[in-house]
Each structure stands twice: as C-alpha cells, then as structure tokens.
Design a protein around this motif. Sequence first.
Motif, PDB file in Angstrom:
ATOM      1  N   GLY A   1      42.718  33.144  52.495  1.00  0.00           N
ATOM      2  CA  GLY A   1      42.838  34.549  52.855  1.00  0.00           C
ATOM      3  C   GLY A   1      41.505  35.254  52.943  1.00  0.00           C
ATOM      4  N   THR A   2      41.497  36.356  53.681  1.00  0.00           N
ATOM      5  CA  THR A   2      40.374  37.287  53.708  1.00  0.00           C
ATOM      6  C   THR A   2      40.946  38.685  53.527  1.00  0.00           C
ATOM      7  OG1 THR A   2      39.050  35.913  55.196  1.00  0.00           O
ATOM      8  CG2 THR A   2      38.461  38.240  55.057  1.00  0.00           C
ATOM      9  N   LEU A   3      40.396  39.431  52.599  1.00  0.00           N
ATOM     10  CA  LEU A   3      40.810  40.813  52.347  1.00  0.00           C
ATOM     11  C   LEU A   3      39.716  41.741  52.845  1.00  0.00           C
ATOM     12  CD1 LEU A   3      42.847  42.810  50.985  1.00  0.00           C
ATOM     13  CD2 LEU A   3      41.391  42.671  48.957  1.00  0.00           C
ATOM     14  N   LEU A   4      40.079  42.677  53.713  1.00  0.00           N
ATOM     15  CA  LEU A   4      39.128  43.643  54.252  1.00  0.00           C
ATOM     16  C   LEU A   4      39.614  45.052  53.967  1.00  0.00           C
ATOM     17  CD1 LEU A   4      36.687  44.250  56.322  1.00  0.00           C
ATOM     18  CD2 LEU A   4      38.537  44.627  57.966  1.00  0.00           C
ATOM     19  N   ASP A   5      38.755  45.852  53.339  1.00  0.00           N
ATOM     20  CA  ASP A   5      39.093  47.274  53.139  1.00  0.00           C
ATOM     21  C   ASP A   5      37.852  48.009  52.662  1.00  0.00           C
ATOM     22  OD1 ASP A   5      40.487  49.766  52.612  1.00  0.00           O
ATOM     23  OD2 ASP A   5      42.313  48.592  52.467  1.00  0.00           O
ATOM     24  N   ARG A   6      38.058  49.273  52.275  1.00  0.00           N
ATOM     25  CA  ARG A   6      36.967  50.093  51.751  1.00  0.00           C
ATOM     26  C   ARG A   6      36.400  49.470  50.476  1.00  0.00           C
ATOM     27  NH1 ARG A   6      39.143  53.903  49.512  1.00  0.00           N
ATOM     28  NH2 ARG A   6      41.241  53.062  49.705  1.00  0.00           N
ATOM     29  N   ALA A   7      35.157  49.827  50.160  1.00  0.00           N
ATOM     30  CA  ALA A   7      34.460  49.196  49.046  1.00  0.00           C
ATOM     31  C   ALA A   7      35.201  49.349  47.724  1.00  0.00           C
ATOM     32  CB  ALA A   7      33.050  49.777  48.929  1.00  0.00           C
TER      33      ALA A   7
ATOM     34  N   LEU B   1      44.078  37.088  57.536  1.00  0.00           N
ATOM     35  CA  LEU B   1      43.197  38.228  57.290  1.00  0.00           C
ATOM     36  C   LEU B   1      44.071  39.448  57.060  1.00  0.00           C
ATOM     37  CD1 LEU B   1      40.623  40.014  57.375  1.00  0.00           C
ATOM     38  CD2 LEU B   1      40.792  39.962  59.883  1.00  0.00           C
ATOM     39  N   ASP B   2      44.002  40.021  55.863  1.00  0.00           N
ATOM     40  CA  ASP B   2      44.736  41.248  55.542  1.00  0.00           C
ATOM     41  C   ASP B   2      43.779  42.411  55.758  1.00  0.00           C
ATOM     42  OD1 ASP B   2      46.445  43.164  54.631  1.00  0.00           O
ATOM     43  OD2 ASP B   2      46.724  42.327  52.626  1.00  0.00           O
ATOM     44  N   ALA B   3      43.868  43.044  56.916  1.00  0.00           N
ATOM     45  CA  ALA B   3      42.956  44.127  57.293  1.00  0.00           C
ATOM     46  C   ALA B   3      43.517  45.457  56.801  1.00  0.00           C
ATOM     47  CB  ALA B   3      42.759  44.159  58.807  1.00  0.00           C
ATOM     48  N   GLY B   4      42.734  46.169  56.007  1.00  0.00           N
ATOM     49  CA  GLY B   4      43.242  47.390  55.387  1.00  0.00           C
ATOM     50  C   GLY B   4      44.216  47.064  54.278  1.00  0.00           C
ATOM     51  N   GLY B   5      43.982  45.928  53.600  1.00  0.00           N
ATOM     52  CA  GLY B   5      44.922  45.423  52.597  1.00  0.00           C
ATOM     53  C   GLY B   5      44.790  46.028  51.217  1.00  0.00           C
ATOM     54  N   GLY B   6      43.977  47.081  51.064  1.00  0.00           N
ATOM     55  CA  GLY B   6      43.872  47.765  49.775  1.00  0.00           C
ATOM     56  C   GLY B   6      43.362  46.852  48.679  1.00  0.00           C
ATOM     57  N   THR B   7      44.033  46.866  47.549  1.00  0.00           N
ATOM     58  CA  THR B   7      43.621  46.047  46.410  1.00  0.00           C
ATOM     59  C   THR B   7      44.202  44.638  46.476  1.00  0.00           C
ATOM     60  OG1 THR B   7      45.455  46.928  45.094  1.00  0.00           O
ATOM     61  CG2 THR B   7      43.335  48.056  44.911  1.00  0.00           C
ATOM     62  N   GLY B   8      44.830  44.295  47.597  1.00  0.00           N
ATOM     63  CA  GLY B   8      45.213  42.908  47.844  1.00  0.00           C
ATOM     64  C   GLY B   8      46.506  42.454  47.213  1.00  0.00           C
ATOM     65  N   ALA B   9      47.391  43.373  46.851  1.00  0.00           N
ATOM     66  CA  ALA B   9      48.643  42.965  46.201  1.00  0.00           C
ATOM     67  C   ALA B   9      49.458  42.047  47.106  1.00  0.00           C
ATOM     68  CB  ALA B   9      49.460  44.197  45.816  1.00  0.00           C
ATOM     69  N   ILE B  10      49.496  42.344  48.379  1.00  0.00           N
ATOM     70  CA  ILE B  10      50.299  41.531  49.306  1.00  0.00           C
ATOM     71  C   ILE B  10      49.609  40.205  49.591  1.00  0.00           C
ATOM     72  CG2 ILE B  10      51.114  41.398  51.694  1.00  0.00           C
ATOM     73  CD1 ILE B  10      51.779  44.416  51.417  1.00  0.00           C
TER      74      ILE B  10
ATOM     75  N   ARG C   1      40.625  31.268  46.710  1.00  0.00           N
ATOM     76  CA  ARG C   1      40.921  30.900  48.099  1.00  0.00           C
ATOM     77  C   ARG C   1      40.828  32.119  49.016  1.00  0.00           C
ATOM     78  NH1 ARG C   1      45.876  29.183  46.095  1.00  0.00           N
ATOM     79  NH2 ARG C   1      46.942  29.922  47.970  1.00  0.00           N
ATOM     80  N   CYS C   2      40.174  33.151  48.513  1.00  0.00           N
ATOM     81  CA  CYS C   2      40.090  34.414  49.260  1.00  0.00           C
ATOM     82  C   CYS C   2      38.642  34.859  49.397  1.00  0.00           C
ATOM     83  CB  CYS C   2      40.902  35.498  48.544  1.00  0.00           C
ATOM     84  SG  CYS C   2      40.953  37.079  49.432  1.00  0.00           S
ATOM     85  N   THR C   3      38.320  35.410  50.554  1.00  0.00           N
ATOM     86  CA  THR C   3      37.026  36.049  50.783  1.00  0.00           C
ATOM     87  C   THR C   3      37.242  37.559  50.768  1.00  0.00           C
ATOM     88  OG1 THR C   3      36.300  34.203  52.159  1.00  0.00           O
ATOM     89  CG2 THR C   3      35.075  36.264  52.355  1.00  0.00           C
ATOM     90  N   PHE C   4      36.445  38.262  49.987  1.00  0.00           N
ATOM     91  CA  PHE C   4      36.587  39.713  49.839  1.00  0.00           C
ATOM     92  C   PHE C   4      35.495  40.394  50.660  1.00  0.00           C
ATOM     93  CE2 PHE C   4      38.392  37.688  46.144  1.00  0.00           C
ATOM     94  CZ  PHE C   4      39.555  38.405  45.905  1.00  0.00           C
ATOM     95  N   VAL C   5      35.910  41.220  51.612  1.00  0.00           N
ATOM     96  CA  VAL C   5      34.969  41.817  52.556  1.00  0.00           C
ATOM     97  C   VAL C   5      35.119  43.335  52.545  1.00  0.00           C
ATOM     98  CG1 VAL C   5      34.222  41.938  54.967  1.00  0.00           C
ATOM     99  CG2 VAL C   5      35.098  39.776  54.028  1.00  0.00           C
ATOM    100  N   GLU C   6      34.015  44.029  52.311  1.00  0.00           N
ATOM    101  CA  GLU C   6      33.988  45.488  52.420  1.00  0.00           C
ATOM    102  C   GLU C   6      33.679  45.861  53.869  1.00  0.00           C
ATOM    103  OE1 GLU C   6      31.074  46.883  49.702  1.00  0.00           O
ATOM    104  OE2 GLU C   6      31.972  45.891  47.953  1.00  0.00           O
ATOM    105  N   GLY C   7      34.505  46.706  54.450  1.00  0.00           N
ATOM    106  CA  GLY C   7      34.233  47.081  55.828  1.00  0.00           C
ATOM    107  C   GLY C   7      35.341  47.914  56.428  1.00  0.00           C
ATOM    108  N   SER C   8      35.192  48.198  57.717  1.00  0.00           N
ATOM    109  CA  SER C   8      36.145  49.025  58.465  1.00  0.00           C
ATOM    110  C   SER C   8      36.837  48.174  59.513  1.00  0.00           C
ATOM    111  CB  SER C   8      35.418  50.184  59.146  1.00  0.00           C
ATOM    112  OG  SER C   8      36.257  50.824  60.102  1.00  0.00           O
ATOM    113  N   PHE C   9      38.138  48.405  59.688  1.00  0.00           N
ATOM    114  CA  PHE C   9      38.845  47.669  60.739  1.00  0.00           C
ATOM    115  C   PHE C   9      38.596  48.264  62.119  1.00  0.00           C
ATOM    116  CE2 PHE C   9      42.389  49.783  58.163  1.00  0.00           C
ATOM    117  CZ  PHE C   9      42.240  51.020  58.771  1.00  0.00           C
ATOM    118  N   PHE C  10      37.754  49.293  62.213  1.00  0.00           N
ATOM    119  CA  PHE C  10      37.332  49.783  63.513  1.00  0.00           C
ATOM    120  C   PHE C  10      36.051  49.099  63.985  1.00  0.00           C
ATOM    121  CE2 PHE C  10      39.944  53.445  62.099  1.00  0.00           C
ATOM    122  CZ  PHE C  10      40.862  53.426  63.144  1.00  0.00           C
TER     123      PHE C  10
END
Length: 337
Positions: free
Chosen positions: A195-201, A173-182, A219-228
């Motif tokens: 993978g799961t990518l979480l960041d602002r919409a 899970l890349d939390a706060g991973g932006g546009t997912g480059a990493i 192989r990735c799930t894209f999730v809009e949300g806050s890591f708080f």
Amino acid sequence: MNDNPFERLLALKDTMTPWALRAVVTLKVPDLLADGPLGVPELAARTGTAPDALHRALRLLAARGVFTEPEPALFAPTGLSRLLESGHPMSLRPWLDLDGAIGRGDRSCVHMVEALRTGSPVHERAYGRGVWDDLAADPALAASFDEAMHHRAAMLAPALAAAYDWRTVHHVLDAGGGTGAILAELLRSHDHLRGTLLDRATAVAAARAAWGDTAEGRRCTFVEGSFFDALPAGADVILLVNVLHDWPDEHATALLRRCREALPPGGRLLVAEHVRDATADAGLLELDLLLLLVYGGRERTLDDFRAVASPAGLELTEVTRTKAGVSLLAHSPRVTW
C-alpha cells in the motif's frame, strides 16, 4: 408521525437542542457522567459554567432523552450519552465538539442564506479563510479533523475490505486516506497487498505513529502530499474514499485526471461514496447541504459521477453497494483510438 402541521413545524424549527447538545459535548459533560450521576453544582464547577445556565441546557437534553434527571438537578447517563463519550469506539464526540474542525464547520450554517444566494461555501465568511487553509494554519484543528475522519473510516473499513476482489490487486494507493484506517484494514485482511498512503502531513504522521511499525505498516509507503499534484506511481488500484464529495465539479475532475495519469495499463480507480438518488434519506440530504456550506462540494448521483470522470479520461464500469451504505464505483481508463 405527529399529524398536527403546526407542531411538526415547531419541531423542525428547533435550534436549541442541536446547539445545547454540541455545547455539553464540547464541555465533556458525557465524559463526566460516564461513571454515574452527578449534580449540577459539581458539573458546573468541573466545566467552568454557570450552574443555572448549565441546568437549563441539561434539562432540555434530558427531556430529549440524551440524559436522565432522576432527582432535581441530578443528571445521569443514557445509551445516547454513552455514544458521546470520548472513549466509546463509535463516539460521535469528534463530530459535535465545537472546538474541533467539524463543529467549527457547523457554525458556518448561520450564513446559509448567503450560500443559497451564491451557491458557494461560506466557511471563509465565518472564519476569514477557506476550510483547507484553516486546517493548514492550526495543527490542533487539523488533528481534530483527522480524528473525526478516522472514526468514520474505521466504520467503513471492514465493508470496503469485503466489497472488492482484492486478490487480483498487487498495490493500492489510498489517496486522501487520512490516518489510514481503511488502508490498514485492507493490508491486514489481504496479506499479499502493498500500500501507499497519501494525505496531508498531519494525517500521515498520525498514521505512521499509529501503525507504521506493524506488519501492515511495513508493507506501506507513507507519503505527505496533495492529490492535486502528480500521484506516486506503481499502484494498480487507486482508492478514493469520501474524497470527491468535498470538492466542486471542476476540482473533482482535476483530481480524477491525476488518478488517470498515475494508473498503469489495466489499472482501476475505486471511488467509495454515497450515491444520491430519489431514495436518499434526510441524513444524506443534510450532509449534501453541509458540504456546500463548508467545502463547496456535493453528494452526487451516478450521472454526476460520470460527468466528472469522463473529462478526466475515466469510465465508470461497475457499481457495488457495500454493507456500510456507501457504494464502490469502479472506473477504468477510457481507451482512445
């Protein structure tokens, strides 16, 4: 180094060069010169500026080596100005454009005295709202922030993909991973990973558009949300890349507590950031001050990282310095009896 202390101080107090550089980048002068020399009248016409004023700024930057002036009022590109072109793969333009989020943050520096007196960020003093509210209110500003973060992440991605034994990981899970480059690089380099990518919409939408239809994206799930908020479950590794340094200690601990809650037994948290120590160079110290002014965050020492992780139930267990200069700090859930 110049041994004359008066001349050294004159160089240190220079305000014109940094702002002239930002101004011509904002006006896209390096892009206009990309194909070869242009005269001041044409540059002024194409940038909507006063010829004499533009000439003064370009003369200064030529004296600093950013451009050359092969003939009076004729300017040409250099190796430095190439790095300021929009199309360069390592372009610094997103970091200097005064119309973008990062350049906008730089303007907060005029309120530095207040920041030093209060120990608090001054972005709200400059713009009427904090930096994250600022981005949420302006999609164009948010897009410029995401672009700058993408450039930085793309430079770090290969080093982070090589710095850890990802063969032992199933789902990251890349939390706060932006546009997912990493995350995209991790999935590309290790085809067993999910993978799961979480960041602002805005960032997640840009990631989905850029690589959602690739083999990695499937192989990735894209999730809009806050890591708080509560983090998505299922990852055995949670990755935070240049996230904690944006936040003061109490927020950093709250964020890490969310990571601890989401980790399964045997899971690990990986924090990728610079570690500040006695050898920190001026560039990192400059960033440390800027983080205070704009975000209220800081660059941390190893003891600082331990101090924010411990109340969240995490223990720093391993530190690996990567080829990109950042360190990968592995944390495990602390066992309580």
